[in-house]
Motif scaffolding. Structure first.
Motif, mmCIF file in Angstrom:
data_model
loop_
_atom_site.group_PDB
_atom_site.id
_atom_site.type_symbol
_atom_site.label_atom_id
_atom_site.label_comp_id
_atom_site.label_asym_id
_atom_site.label_seq_id
_atom_site.Cartn_x
_atom_site.Cartn_y
_atom_site.Cartn_z
ATOM 1 N N UNK A 185 0.884 -1.176 0.000
ATOM 2 C CA UNK A 185 0.000 0.000 0.000
ATOM 3 C C UNK A 185 0.913 1.214 0.000
ATOM 4 N N UNK A 186 0.827 2.044 -1.027
ATOM 5 C CA UNK A 186 1.762 3.164 -1.172
ATOM 6 C C UNK A 186 1.304 4.350 -0.326
ATOM 7 N N UNK A 187 1.860 4.427 0.869
ATOM 8 C CA UNK A 187 1.529 5.525 1.785
ATOM 9 C C UNK A 187 2.210 6.814 1.371
ATOM 10 N N UNK A 188 3.477 6.713 0.949
ATOM 11 C CA UNK A 188 4.215 7.894 0.471
ATOM 12 C C UNK A 188 3.797 8.179 -0.961
ATOM 13 N N UNK A 189 4.178 9.349 -1.457
ATOM 14 C CA UNK A 189 3.963 9.660 -2.864
ATOM 15 C C UNK A 189 5.144 9.148 -3.680
ATOM 16 N N UNK A 190 4.826 8.519 -4.820
ATOM 17 C CA UNK A 190 5.805 7.881 -5.727
ATOM 18 C C UNK A 190 6.929 7.133 -4.994
ATOM 19 N N UNK A 191 6.577 6.177 -4.133
ATOM 20 C CA UNK A 191 7.631 5.449 -3.410
ATOM 21 C C UNK A 191 8.274 4.319 -4.236
ATOM 22 N N UNK A 192 7.674 4.008 -5.408
ATOM 23 C CA UNK A 192 8.179 2.876 -6.193
ATOM 24 C C UNK A 192 8.498 3.368 -7.610
ATOM 25 N N UNK A 193 9.679 3.016 -8.122
ATOM 26 C CA UNK A 193 10.031 3.442 -9.483
ATOM 27 C C UNK A 193 9.171 2.655 -10.483
ATOM 28 N N UNK A 194 9.040 3.202 -11.681
ATOM 29 C CA UNK A 194 8.169 2.585 -12.696
ATOM 30 C C UNK A 194 8.622 1.170 -13.031
ATOM 31 N N UNK A 195 9.944 0.978 -13.192
ATOM 32 C CA UNK A 195 10.419 -0.365 -13.555
ATOM 33 C C UNK A 195 10.170 -1.360 -12.414
ATOM 34 N N UNK A 196 10.299 -0.888 -11.170
ATOM 35 C CA UNK A 196 10.040 -1.788 -10.028
ATOM 36 C C UNK A 196 8.553 -2.146 -9.969
ATOM 37 N N UNK A 197 7.690 -1.209 -10.338
ATOM 38 C CA UNK A 197 6.253 -1.528 -10.333
ATOM 39 C C UNK A 197 5.928 -2.611 -11.362
ATOM 40 N N UNK A 198 6.599 -2.558 -12.505
ATOM 41 C CA UNK A 198 6.399 -3.593 -13.535
ATOM 42 C C UNK A 198 6.869 -4.952 -13.001
ATOM 43 N N UNK A 199 7.997 -4.958 -12.306
ATOM 44 C CA UNK A 199 8.532 -6.224 -11.757
ATOM 45 C C UNK A 199 7.557 -6.796 -10.715
ATOM 46 N N UNK A 200 7.031 -5.934 -9.859
ATOM 47 C CA UNK A 200 6.070 -6.390 -8.839
ATOM 48 C C UNK A 200 4.852 -7.031 -9.510
ATOM 49 N N UNK A 201 4.391 -6.382 -10.569
ATOM 50 C CA UNK A 201 3.212 -6.889 -11.282
ATOM 51 C C UNK A 201 3.486 -8.288 -11.846
ATOM 52 N N UNK A 202 4.679 -8.458 -12.444
ATOM 53 C CA UNK A 202 5.032 -9.778 -13.018
ATOM 54 C C UNK A 202 5.097 -10.832 -11.919
ATOM 55 N N UNK A 203 5.515 -10.410 -10.711
ATOM 56 C CA UNK A 203 5.621 -11.364 -9.596
ATOM 57 C C UNK A 203 4.299 -11.541 -8.864
ATOM 58 N N UNK A 204 3.251 -10.906 -9.381
ATOM 59 C CA UNK A 204 1.898 -10.994 -8.795
ATOM 60 C C UNK A 204 1.839 -10.443 -7.376
ATOM 61 N N UNK A 205 2.691 -9.446 -7.112
ATOM 62 C CA UNK A 205 2.588 -8.724 -5.835
ATOM 63 C C UNK A 205 1.691 -7.514 -6.124
ATOM 64 N N UNK A 206 0.598 -7.426 -5.389
ATOM 65 C CA UNK A 206 -0.378 -6.357 -5.658
ATOM 66 C C UNK A 206 0.104 -5.059 -5.009
ATOM 67 N N UNK A 207 0.216 -3.997 -5.825
ATOM 68 C CA UNK A 207 0.720 -2.715 -5.305
ATOM 69 C C UNK A 207 -0.312 -1.622 -5.600
ATOM 70 N N UNK A 208 -0.904 -1.088 -4.549
ATOM 71 C CA UNK A 208 -1.948 -0.067 -4.739
ATOM 72 C C UNK A 208 -1.277 1.305 -4.803
#
Ligand code: NAD
Length: 365
Positions: free
Chosen positions: A269-292
């Protein structure tokens, strides 16, 4: 045309730099978009805030305000100063006078500023949100509006990744206004906070941390590492700990290509603003980790600020946070799963659609 191709540029509308060389004062204001109404966004006080950072944060505010259905556009400001400077009041008064005629921007608090800073701006120009109670404000950081919203978000997101919120293990990076309130509201829902961090270090105890006690210790001693019933380590260790829910609630880009593969949580759950880089968000998605994304999960603060601006009560503000964040969390997860896109993209599509429609009515595009 698929929905990603439908995305078009919506701003920024104005990028303003304010200099008063004699006072050694430099500030930045970005108004990203005002199609939905005057922009609301925080004033960040930091020695190294940049135009690029303020631009990115202003865009997040456009998206956040739009998807929350608020009658506001997005803006953001930065004052290049030490947040602990004894000249802070002087800087805020200068800042307020400089933005007096910039009526499309309503300032709110952000890192390095608080309700007292908003009171100074209000005193100068009669325009600011998140004011102290004495001035008719609803004190959003004291009430924990953003942390409350994160807990409401968790309630909807958990079943999608087979987490039972009751008993779920939570790790929180950053233990300021957002982190503390998230810990408090999540533990009220039965979650177990197992790790928290601040700039000085991270503390963890897999049996659970006493939330009330650690908030007290943070407030009295300045750091979570003075909590005695846990293991202390470097702040960065928090991201690799085994947990169900991870909440970055400190600064930007903290989850990136270097550490994304260490993450064991099933839900972020992204409490901070833009805490995850775009490429890391793509990696999380591929690993089926849900990132809101931030502009869904951490919208509690601005929803409360907008309710204050509209002269609503504290109860109406909390009800609005719950209703809007739950609805949006569900909508973006369903769309992300249905179209196999990252949740941030789904949220952007829904949010931009409202902005673009409003711009069309105003002949803006
Ligand atoms: P805050 O200044 O109250 O707290 C920030 C916390 O992060 C502090 O405990 C600090 O020690 C910690 N921190 C800083 N760098 C760290 C690091 N490298 N590792 C671990 N901890 C670190 O700020 P806040 O109001 O809680 O805001 C936190 C984030 O949430 C910011 O990105 C802000 O823009 C965002 N946000 C805040 C609100 C709000 O209502 N306050 C709303 C939406 C988004």
């Amino acid at each position: 045309m698929n929905c990603i191709e439908k995305i078009q540029e919506i701003g920024p509308l104005k990028i303003i730099q304010l200099f008063f060389p004699i006072a050694n004062f430099h500030a930045i204001v970005v108004i990203d978009n005002i199609a939905l109404g005057p922009s609301i966004g925080g004033v960040r006080v930091s020695m190294d805030v940049t135009v690029e950072e303020v631009k990115r944060l202003a865009r997040i505010m456009t998206l956040k305000n739009s998807i929350a259905g608020l009658p506001h556009g997005g803006g953001k400001a930065g004052i290049l100063a030490d947040p602990l400077s004894p000249k802070k009041e002087h800087y805020f008064r200068l800042f307020a006078r400089a933005i007096k005629d910039l009526k499309d921007y309503i300032p709110g608090p952000d890192m390095g500023s608080n309700e007292e800073c908003m009171a100074l701006i209000y005193d100068e120009i009669g325009r600011a949100v998140a004011l102290p109670e004495e001035l008719g404000g609803i004190p959003l950081d004291k009430l924990g509006a953003t942390g409350y919203g994160l807990a409401e978000c968790a309630e909807i997101a958990c079943p999608y990744v087979d987490i039972d919120l009751k008993g779920a293990k939570v790790a929180i990076q950053g233990f300021g206004s957002v982190g503390k309130a998230a810990a408090r509201f999540l533990s009220e829902k039965g979650a177990i906070v197992i790790a928290v961090s601040d700039k000085k270090g991270c503390i963890y105890n897999f049996e659970g941390i006493d939330v009330k006690e650690i908030i007290d210790i943070k407030e009295k001693t300045g750091s979570v590492i003075n909590y005695k019933k846990g293991t202390i380590n470097d702040p960065s260790v928090l991201f690799s700990l085994p947990c169900d829910i991870l909440i970055p609630a400190a600064t930007a880009d903290v989850i990136n290509r270097e550490n994304v593969n260490d993450i064991k949580a099933k839900l972020i759950l992204q409490g901070a603003n833009i805490p995850i880089t775009t490429d890391a968000e793509e990696i999380l998605h591929k690993k089926r980790i849900l990132s809101i994304p931030d502009f869904i999960a951490n919208a509690g603060g601005v929803i409360m600020a907008a309710m204050e601006y509209a002269k609503k009560t504290e109860k109406e503000a909390f009800d609005a946070i719950s209703e809007k964040i739950k609805k949006n969390t569900d909508a973006i997860i369903k769309m992300a799963l249905g179209e196999d896109i990252i949740p941030r993209k789904a949220a952007e599509i829904i949010s931009k659609e409202r902005v673009l429609k409003a711009m069309r009515y105003q002949g803006g595009i």
